[in-house]
Design an enzyme around this catalytic site. Structure first.
Site, PDB file in Angstrom:
ATOM      1  N   LYS A 184       0.841  -1.205   0.000  1.00 38.36           N
ATOM      2  CA  LYS A 184       0.000   0.000   0.000  1.00 38.36           C
ATOM      3  C   LYS A 184       0.873   1.251   0.000  1.00 38.36           C
ATOM      4  O   LYS A 184       0.657   2.190  -0.771  1.00 38.36           O
ATOM      5  CB  LYS A 184      -0.938  -0.010   1.212  1.00 38.36           C
ATOM      6  CG  LYS A 184      -2.032  -1.076   1.119  1.00 38.36           C
ATOM      7  CD  LYS A 184      -2.821  -1.253   2.422  1.00 38.36           C
ATOM      8  CE  LYS A 184      -3.784  -2.434   2.329  1.00 38.36           C
ATOM      9  NZ  LYS A 184      -4.514  -2.713   3.566  1.00 38.36           N
TER      10      LYS A 184
ATOM     11  N   ASP B 298     -10.952   2.744   4.278  1.00 42.25           N
ATOM     12  CA  ASP B 298     -11.253   1.307   4.243  1.00 42.25           C
ATOM     13  C   ASP B 298     -12.761   1.069   4.169  1.00 42.25           C
ATOM     14  O   ASP B 298     -13.204  -0.045   3.870  1.00 42.25           O
ATOM     15  CB  ASP B 298     -10.744   0.634   5.533  1.00 42.25           C
ATOM     16  CG  ASP B 298      -9.432  -0.113   5.334  1.00 42.25           C
ATOM     17  OD1 ASP B 298      -9.176  -0.567   4.209  1.00 42.25           O
ATOM     18  OD2 ASP B 298      -8.686  -0.238   6.325  1.00 42.25           O
TER      19      ASP B 298
ATOM     20  N   GLN C 244      -4.371  -1.606   9.843  1.00 43.12           N
ATOM     21  CA  GLN C 244      -4.333  -2.941   9.245  1.00 43.12           C
ATOM     22  C   GLN C 244      -4.885  -3.983  10.217  1.00 43.12           C
ATOM     23  O   GLN C 244      -4.492  -4.026  11.384  1.00 43.12           O
ATOM     24  CB  GLN C 244      -2.888  -3.288   8.829  1.00 43.12           C
ATOM     25  CG  GLN C 244      -2.758  -4.554   8.013  1.00 43.12           C
ATOM     26  CD  GLN C 244      -3.438  -4.498   6.645  1.00 43.12           C
ATOM     27  OE1 GLN C 244      -3.534  -3.438   6.031  1.00 43.12           O
ATOM     28  NE2 GLN C 244      -3.932  -5.620   6.166  1.00 43.12           N
TER      29      GLN C 244
END
Ligand code: GUN
Length: 300
Positions: free
Chosen positions: A51, A118, A95
């Site tokens: 990412k 997200d 994460q």
């Protein structure tokens, strides 16, 4: 035909790099993504590294905050608060999975919805269900992008989704049933308690598999000509491989490739478009913060 996630991702990255140039031409800073990584889980390390690297490639800013596995929940929440308040950062991801002593739901709800690229915050999930503009979580968004860019017909098709997770299966089923393209499918969401699973998979025109069970779907479970989307990516031990493992999808690719009209490989499929979808959301978060009068020639 193989759905080439790598190629689609390259296309999207080129578009995003162009958006960065347009922002610069308007005197605006690029989008900036922050990622928090707790502990040293191998797969999470790899995902976060890709990412951050993708941000660099296209000219986005990025910040990686690494915290030890034994960090307290309070310290993690404090880190989130400080990024929430930072006007130079547009998007924030934490994460997952997190260590057991940390409440993931609490953490997810601490990221302000405006920076939740997200799409995990209940406010953003609620908007998704209502069909309102929001940050759609990256894996389903990337799959929608892939279906669109390969011009795959979806209207009136039977779409079968295997797996009901909050981040993939459930939003995927929702998006595919919407009155839009891609969408307008009749959707069946299957899970661990589904009886006679094969009767559903065999009737699927579009089969989306998000179980995390290597090669669970075999050729006999798939209809001739189906579109097969494989979300699984599991490290399977393999002593003949220098890394000690190989990556396996949820679908037995070699045997199904002959039967499917379209199929995504692992790796090089859904994983690639998942990352670019996150970057698209980060661009959106940035644009949401720029007054329209400051932008000329923007396409999105
Ligand atoms: N873990 C597995 N998938 C994801 C994702 O899309 N976002 C975050 N933050 N963690 C994940």
């Amino acid at each position: 035909m193989i759905l080439n996630g790598k190629k689609i991702a390259e296309e999207i990255k080129a578009e995003l790099a162009n958006e960065v140039r347009l922002l610069a031409a308007n005197g605006q800073r690029p989008p900036h993504l922050a990622a928090i990584l707790v502990g040293n889980d191998g797969a999470s390390e790899t995902y976060v590294a890709s990412k951050v690297k993708s941000c660099e490639t296209i000219g986005f800013g990025s910040t990686l905050v690494r915290l030890p596995a034994d960090v307290s929940e309070e310290q993690l929440l404090h880190e989130i608060d400080s990024i929430n308040a930072n006007d130079e950062i547009d998007g924030l991801i934490v994460q997952l999975p997190l260590p057991k002593h940390i409440d993931e739901q609490k953490v997810t709800e601490r990221v302000i919805p405006e920076k939740d690229v997200d799409g995990f915050h209940p406010v953003n999930v609620g908007k998704l269900v209502l069909g309102l503009p929001t940050f759609v979580s990256a894996t389903p968004k990337g799959i929608m992008e892939m279906l669109k860019r390969y011009d795959i017909e979806t209207s009136g098709k039977h779409c079968v989704v295997l797996g009901r997770s909050n981040i993939v299966g459930t939003p995927m089923a929702n998006l595919m049933s919407r009155n839009s393209y891609p969408g307008n499918c009749t959707v069946t969401l299957c899970h661990s308690r589904t009886k006679d699973l094969v009767s559903y998979t065999r009737s699927a025109d579009i089969l989306i598999v998000a179980l995390g069970r290597p090669e669970f779907v075999t050729a006999d479970m798939v209809k001739e000509g189906a579109v097969v989307i494989d979300v699984g990516i599991t490290r399977v031990e393999d002593s003949t491989n220098p890394r000690g493992y190989v990556l396996k999808g949820d679908v037995a690719f070699d045997e199904i490739e002959k039967k499917a009209s379209f199929i995504t490989p692992v790796p090089g499929g859904v994983g690639r478009t998942t990352i670019t979808a996150l970057l698209q959301n980060t661009l959106q978060a940035r644009l949401n913060n720029v007054k329209p009068s400051k932008l000329h020639n923007h396409v999105s």
